[in-house]
Motif scaffolding. Structure first.
Motif, PDB file in Angstrom:
ATOM      1  N   LEU A  59       0.734  -1.218  -0.046  1.00  0.00           N
ATOM      2  CA  LEU A  59      -0.076  -0.005  -0.109  1.00  0.00           C
ATOM      3  C   LEU A  59       0.963   1.207  -0.017  1.00  0.00           C
ATOM      4  O   LEU A  59       1.621   1.694   0.989  1.00  0.00           O
ATOM      5  N   LEU A  60       0.644   2.157  -0.981  1.00  0.00           N
ATOM      6  CA  LEU A  60       1.511   3.298  -1.150  1.00  0.00           C
ATOM      7  C   LEU A  60       0.357   4.465  -0.912  1.00  0.00           C
ATOM      8  O   LEU A  60      -0.785   4.515  -1.568  1.00  0.00           O
ATOM      9  N   ALA A  61       1.096   5.436  -0.482  1.00  0.00           N
ATOM     10  CA  ALA A  61       0.284   6.869  -0.322  1.00  0.00           C
ATOM     11  C   ALA A  61       1.065   8.177  -0.756  1.00  0.00           C
ATOM     12  O   ALA A  61       2.209   8.136  -0.676  1.00  0.00           O
ATOM     13  N   PHE A  62       0.250   9.029  -1.373  1.00  0.00           N
ATOM     14  CA  PHE A  62       0.971  10.151  -1.668  1.00  0.00           C
ATOM     15  C   PHE A  62      -0.181  11.292  -1.496  1.00  0.00           C
ATOM     16  O   PHE A  62      -1.454  11.341  -1.695  1.00  0.00           O
ATOM     17  N   ASP A  63       0.364  12.544  -1.518  1.00  0.00           N
ATOM     18  CA  ASP A  63      -0.575  13.668  -1.337  1.00  0.00           C
ATOM     19  C   ASP A  63      -0.274  14.475  -2.413  1.00  0.00           C
ATOM     20  O   ASP A  63       0.442  14.598  -3.070  1.00  0.00           O
ATOM     21  N   GLN A  90       3.322  -5.495  -7.242  1.00  0.00           N
ATOM     22  CA  GLN A  90       4.651  -5.427  -6.926  1.00  0.00           C
ATOM     23  C   GLN A  90       4.944  -4.674  -5.740  1.00  0.00           C
ATOM     24  O   GLN A  90       3.911  -3.988  -5.080  1.00  0.00           O
ATOM     25  N   PRO A  91       6.267  -4.584  -5.101  1.00  0.00           N
ATOM     26  CA  PRO A  91       6.573  -3.959  -4.130  1.00  0.00           C
ATOM     27  C   PRO A  91       6.058  -2.433  -4.418  1.00  0.00           C
ATOM     28  O   PRO A  91       6.275  -1.873  -5.309  1.00  0.00           O
ATOM     29  N   ALA A 115       6.205   4.326  -7.384  1.00  0.00           N
ATOM     30  CA  ALA A 115       6.247   5.677  -7.080  1.00  0.00           C
ATOM     31  C   ALA A 115       6.448   6.441  -8.350  1.00  0.00           C
ATOM     32  O   ALA A 115       6.049   7.428  -8.797  1.00  0.00           O
ATOM     33  N   ASN A 116       7.718   6.114  -9.205  1.00  0.00           N
ATOM     34  CA  ASN A 116       7.929   6.841 -10.437  1.00  0.00           C
ATOM     35  C   ASN A 116       6.657   6.871 -11.425  1.00  0.00           C
ATOM     36  O   ASN A 116       6.889   7.961 -12.162  1.00  0.00           O
ATOM     37  N   SER A 117       6.335   5.888 -11.735  1.00  0.00           N
ATOM     38  CA  SER A 117       4.921   5.708 -12.590  1.00  0.00           C
ATOM     39  C   SER A 117       4.030   6.528 -12.092  1.00  0.00           C
ATOM     40  O   SER A 117       3.430   7.009 -13.290  1.00  0.00           O
ATOM     41  N   ILE A 118       3.699   6.697 -10.854  1.00  0.00           N
ATOM     42  CA  ILE A 118       2.905   7.602 -10.254  1.00  0.00           C
ATOM     43  C   ILE A 118       3.032   9.078 -10.529  1.00  0.00           C
ATOM     44  O   ILE A 118       2.216   9.557 -11.232  1.00  0.00           O
ATOM     45  N   ARG A 119       4.320   9.388 -10.605  1.00  0.00           N
ATOM     46  CA  ARG A 119       4.649  10.705 -10.623  1.00  0.00           C
ATOM     47  C   ARG A 119       4.522  11.083 -12.160  1.00  0.00           C
ATOM     48  O   ARG A 119       4.021  12.118 -12.547  1.00  0.00           O
ATOM     49  N   ALA A 120       4.965  10.131 -13.089  1.00  0.00           N
ATOM     50  CA  ALA A 120       4.793  10.457 -14.588  1.00  0.00           C
ATOM     51  C   ALA A 120       3.441  10.328 -14.938  1.00  0.00           C
ATOM     52  O   ALA A 120       3.173  11.125 -15.697  1.00  0.00           O
ATOM     53  N   VAL A 176       5.385  11.050  -0.612  1.00  0.00           N
ATOM     54  CA  VAL A 176       5.073   9.489  -1.322  1.00  0.00           C
ATOM     55  C   VAL A 176       5.724   8.550  -0.252  1.00  0.00           C
ATOM     56  O   VAL A 176       6.778   8.876   0.241  1.00  0.00           O
ATOM     57  N   ARG A 177       4.888   8.013   0.488  1.00  0.00           N
ATOM     58  CA  ARG A 177       5.591   6.744   1.317  1.00  0.00           C
ATOM     59  C   ARG A 177       4.530   5.474   1.415  1.00  0.00           C
ATOM     60  O   ARG A 177       3.371   5.507   0.927  1.00  0.00           O
ATOM     61  N   THR A 178       5.259   4.384   1.632  1.00  0.00           N
ATOM     62  CA  THR A 178       4.338   3.169   2.029  1.00  0.00           C
ATOM     63  C   THR A 178       3.772   3.356   3.514  1.00  0.00           C
ATOM     64  O   THR A 178       4.174   4.179   4.367  1.00  0.00           O
ATOM     65  N   LEU A 179       2.666   2.496   3.620  1.00  0.00           N
ATOM     66  CA  LEU A 179       1.944   2.613   4.746  1.00  0.00           C
ATOM     67  C   LEU A 179       3.029   1.849   5.704  1.00  0.00           C
ATOM     68  O   LEU A 179       2.830   2.328   7.087  1.00  0.00           O
TER      69      LEU A 179
END
Length: 909
Positions: free
Chosen positions: A562-566, A741-742, A747-752, A766-769
């Motif tokens: 689980l990944l989170a970002f603002d 996946q981990p 993270a990079n694909s989300i930013r892109a 950007v951080r994991t839970l």
């Protein structure tokens, strides 16, 4: 005289140095003194005759003059030189001792520097002693933005209208200032980033007495009509590291898409009146609508969001100011009460009658985190004081071992006429050299240790903590005091041994010189080290168990993958009407990425220590009198609950049919259903609404499991979820992404993907839970890490102390061991004999320390989670570790003793 001349001629023809010649002459003098003392002469007469016989009367008179006691500075320097020469002749002992002290003193310096910055240091402003922080006791009826505070039970947030009234109508302050923090999007040279901003009143810098480094700072005239003064002052560190331009005054940067003119840079070292707040830019408080879009708080008497401080007028003390301020505060609250919806007697008592103003010392500024840091830092300071205590005992033990080999040296000194005061002065000089050298090395490494700790903390939290790797005068004074006190304490151990020497036995260097009282004292030193080690290792074990329990606590949702970002579109300058569409586009784009299982968003992120809550009205429920029951009210996207993995207990989740024009719905958690309806199934179909807010009535369509919200320590809260499409306000979202996946790899694909929608959108935090949980337990992790380090250091020090005492005691028992082996004792028997004695000493100490360990851990009980202060596994591991260290420390001298040749041992005197 003839003997001296003969000795010098012999060494001349053999090519020996002058120093060697002097050593040989001194050796003969010492032997002559020994013979005279053994013959029954007094020490003074023995010395006189030896000098006369060997070097003549003139030499004797010179030696007598040299031995006269003197307390001059010159004599002190001579003691230091002599002590330094003796320590350099024994480099192994000196290195171990200095490094032991350096580790202990460096650890104390590092931790005390944290305490100094968090709890002791005043604000870098003009005359901080005249500053006070304002707080009040009383009910807050409205919206509250709270970061906590120094004093539990005191409210530290005020409305802006209240600040205006207090500033204009008081008679005891020369200035009243207010501030609040918020993240903003800043664009400079076409580069956008999220930075911290502080909204401040126009008189903020002037009242504090902060000077500009470049340009000017805000003045009262910059706080006028809302939106009329889009100005910015830069923090010195932000200006130096981000803008990289000297001439920034008059230039423009974009704040949330709005041009702001830079008017100056604040002085270096100043950040905020709120300790722990590290803003990058400052903007006038009247620009609040730009910094926090879609939330107008300037005219709202019921929006509590500002921290307030003031400067007392000359001649006014805190008590006088409090007495003068409370009638004004009461009248202002009375005017506000007339506008409240609830005019009952109970509401009047809570809001008005029981309300009063408080003034707190503001020299150190207001701090929302100081209260949370006080207990952990106090615990860590207690641990390092135990470490320095161990180091003192360890060095005292080593000095006693060294002193046993110097018995003859100091006996000769006494025989030559030295007094006890002179010997004490010499030993104190040697101890001072060791202590100050260790302190110097500890001070040299303390800033680096502090920097590593700060960076480790920043890596764990994602934000730079409010500490700096700089030692001020308080830290230096503390370190010097610790070094001097430690030097005095460990120097007294050998001084006590040599205070009343037995000259004849010492000059004969009999084999039992080091035994008796001094040996018992050494064993006491080792016992103290074992006891201190047990306390530290037990504390470390309890904190490590706490971390394990917190990391494995059931949060109510699945935290792995689980990944989170603002993301807040308003920080990129989006108008309010365009925020909702772009947030939905981001959510759809992220959910469509390869490797993403699900995605959701909320305006109330989990496990970040804050919340969005309020009162709620429930159909069919009659609250008991005076019930004050707040409910968490997050707005969430469709699929948010499924993304987090919060289980459905009854009814349904939100779906695409829950739109702005459809029936308003809500999903509540199990605690909500049980509190208001008694069971999960009974909640379905009932209606909930916000009091005094029309068009908010919603039907409960589902019940989900309980999930922790604030921190992993706190229990789950009563929660009612609202879908985005039917919520009033939801700008500034936290997105959650469940991956196959981990999560770090996404993270990079989300930013892109977000940049493909609009390059101005700022993806932040950007951080994991898993990292989020680690951030929420940062204080506990720091405690566990430092406790583990200090525990290991304590075990090493105990091992060194054990080895030193055993090596010496075994050497003293050479004759005894030789007799045992000559009578048929095997090597295994000798090894077992020594190891058994050590284990008996360690075991007795551990048994005596266990009750103290339980009492000691009671003081840290508030920092533990899910573990008893008498946890048997922790104590078992601590005992096993100390027994292993004791056995290892005993094995080397025991093995050496077992290899003694009995024939040679029997000839040992």
């Amino acid at each position: 005289m003839l003997l001296e001349t003969f000795t010098r001629l012999r060494f001349f023809f053999t090519g020996k140095s002058r120093a060697t010649v002097d050593e040989e002459i001194q050796f003969h003098i010492d032997r002559e003194i020994e013979a005279n003392v053994a013959a029954g002469l007094s020490p003074a007469e023995a010395r006189r005759r030896a000098l006369v016989a060997f070097g003549g009367r003139e030499r004797a008179r010179e030696q007598c003059r040299e031995q006269r006691p003197s307390w001059s500075f010159e004599m002190f320097l001579r003691d230091l030189r002599y002590g330094l020469r003796g320590l350099l002749h024994n480099p192994g002992f000196s290195t171990v001792t200095v490094l032991t002290l350096a580790l202990a003193i460096g650890a104390n310096t590092t931790v005390f520097s944290l305490i100094d910055q968090a709890l002791l240091r005043t604000l870098p402003v003009q005359d901080p002693g005249k500053l006070v922080v304002l707080s009040f006791h009383g009910e807050q009826a409205g919206h509250v933005h709270s970061d906590g505070g120094d004093t539990p039970g005191h409210e530290h947030e005020f409305s802006y209208p209240m600040v205006i009234d207090l500033r204009s109508k008081n008679e005891v302050f020369s200035g009243v200032i207010a501030s609040a923090s918020h993240d903003v999007g800043v664009t400079w040279n076409n580069r956008a980033e999220s930075v911290g901003a502080e909204l401040v009143t126009g008189n903020y810098f002037q009242t504090l007495g902060v000077n500009p480094a470049v340009g000017r700072l805000f003045v009262a005239g910059d706080e006028t009509a809302p939106g009329a003064n889009p100005l910015a002052v830069l923090n010195f560190d932000y200006w130096r590291t981000h803008l990289a331009e000297a001439a920034v005054v008059g230039k423009t940067l974009l704040v949330n898409g709005t041009p702001f003119t830079i008017v100056g840079v604040a002085a270096p070292g100043f950040h905020s009146m709120v300790w722990g707040r590290l803003p990058d830019i400052y903007v006038p408080i009247t620009e609040q609508s730009i910094v926090v879009p879609d939330w107008s708080m300037l005219a709202d008497h019921q929006s509590y969001w500002l921290n307030v401080a003031a400067r007392l007028r000359p001649g006014i003390n805190t008590a006088q100011a409090t007495a003068s301020l409370n009638p004004l505060f009461y009248s202002l609250r009375a005017a506000e009460f007339t506008s409240l919806h609830d005019q009952s007697a109970h509401a009047r008592k809570a809001f008005l009658t029981n309300a009063h103003m408080n003034l707190e010392n503001g020299a150190q500024g207001f701090s929302p985190t100081r209260q949370d840091l006080t207990t952990p830092l106090t615990i860590v300071m207690g641990m390092v004081l135990l470490v320095i205590g161990m180091a003192v005992v360890n060095v005292a033990s080593l000095l006693l071992v060294r002193a046993a080999g110097r018995a003859r040296e100091f006996s000769v000194r006494y025989a030559l006429g030295a007094t006890g005061a002179q010997v004490l002065r010499q030993l104190l000089a040697e101890g001072l050299i060791l202590g100050l050298t260790g302190a110097a090395i500890g001070l040299a490494f303390a800033p680096e240790a502090l920097r590593l700790l700060i960076h480790w903390t920043a890596a764990g939290s994602g934000d730079m903590p409010p500490f700096a790797p700089v030692l001020d005068w308080r830290v230096l004074a503390f370190t010097l005091a610790i070094a001097l006190l430690a030097s005095l304490l460990f120097s007294l151990a050998p001084a006590a041994q040599f205070w009343n020497p037995r000259l004849v036995e010492s000059l004969k260097q009999q084999s039992n010189t080091g035994l008796g009282t001094s040996l018992r004292f050494r064993r006491t030193c080792v016992a103290l080290q074992i006891g201190f080690s047990l306390l530290l290792i037990v504390a470390a074990g309890l904190f490590v168990r706490t971390i394990q329990n917190l990391r494995h606590v059931d949060t109510g949702f699945t935290t792995d993958h689980l990944l989170a970002f603002d993301l807040a579109p308003e920080l990129a300058g989006y108008p309010a009407a365009d925020v909702d569409p772009v947030e939905q586009r981001v959510l759809d784009a992220v959910a469509a990425l390869p490797g993403v299982r699900a995605a959701g968003a909320t305006n109330d992120p989990d496990l970040q220590g804050d919340g969005t809550g309020g009162d709620i009205a429930v159909s069919g429920y009659t609250p008991p009198p005076n019930e004050d029951f707040d409910v968490e009210l997050p707005s969430v996207s469709t699929g948010y609950l499924q993304t987090l993995g919060i289980p459905l207990l009854a009814g349904r989740y939100f779906n695409d049919g829950d739109t702005a024009t459809s029936q308003k719905v809500a999903v509540v958690n199990q605690l909500f259903a049980q509190h208001y309806f008694g069971s999960v199934s009974a909640a379905l179909g009932h209606h909930v609404s916000r009091p005094r807010q029309p068009l908010t009535e919603a039907t409960i369509v589902g019940v989900v499991g309980n999930a922790k919200h604030n921190t992993v320590r706190d229990p789950a809260t009563v929660t009612s979820y609202i879908p985005f499409a039917q919520s009033v306000r939801r700008s500034g979202l936290t997105y959650y992404v469940r991956t196959w996946q981990p999560p770090d790899t996404a993270a990079n694909s989300i930013r892109a993907s977000v940049a493909g929608i609009d390059a101005k959108l700022i993806v932040s935090n950007v951080r994991t839970l898993t990292a989020q949980i680690d951030e929420s337990i940062l204080n506990e992790r720091i405690l566990a890490m430092l406790a583990a380090i200090f525990g290991m250091l304590a075990a090493v020090l105990a091992g060194i102390g054990l080895y030193g005492i055993l090596a010496y005691a075994t050497a003293q028992r050479t004759r005894e061991i030789g007799i045992r082996m000559a009578l048929g004792a095997s090597r295994g028997t000798v090894i077992g004999l020594i190891v058994r004695e050590v284990l008996l000493l360690a075991g007795g100490t551990i048994l005596a320390t266990l009750p103290l360990a339980v009492l000691f851990t009671r003081a840290v009980r508030s920092q533990l989670f899910g573990v008893s202060i008498a946890d048997p596994r922790v104590y078992g591991v601590a005992i096993l570790l100390l027994v292993s260290v004791a056995t290892l420390a005993a094995f080397v001298p025991a093995r050496r003793a077992a290899t003694i040749d009995p024939a040679r041992a029997l000839r040992t005197d």
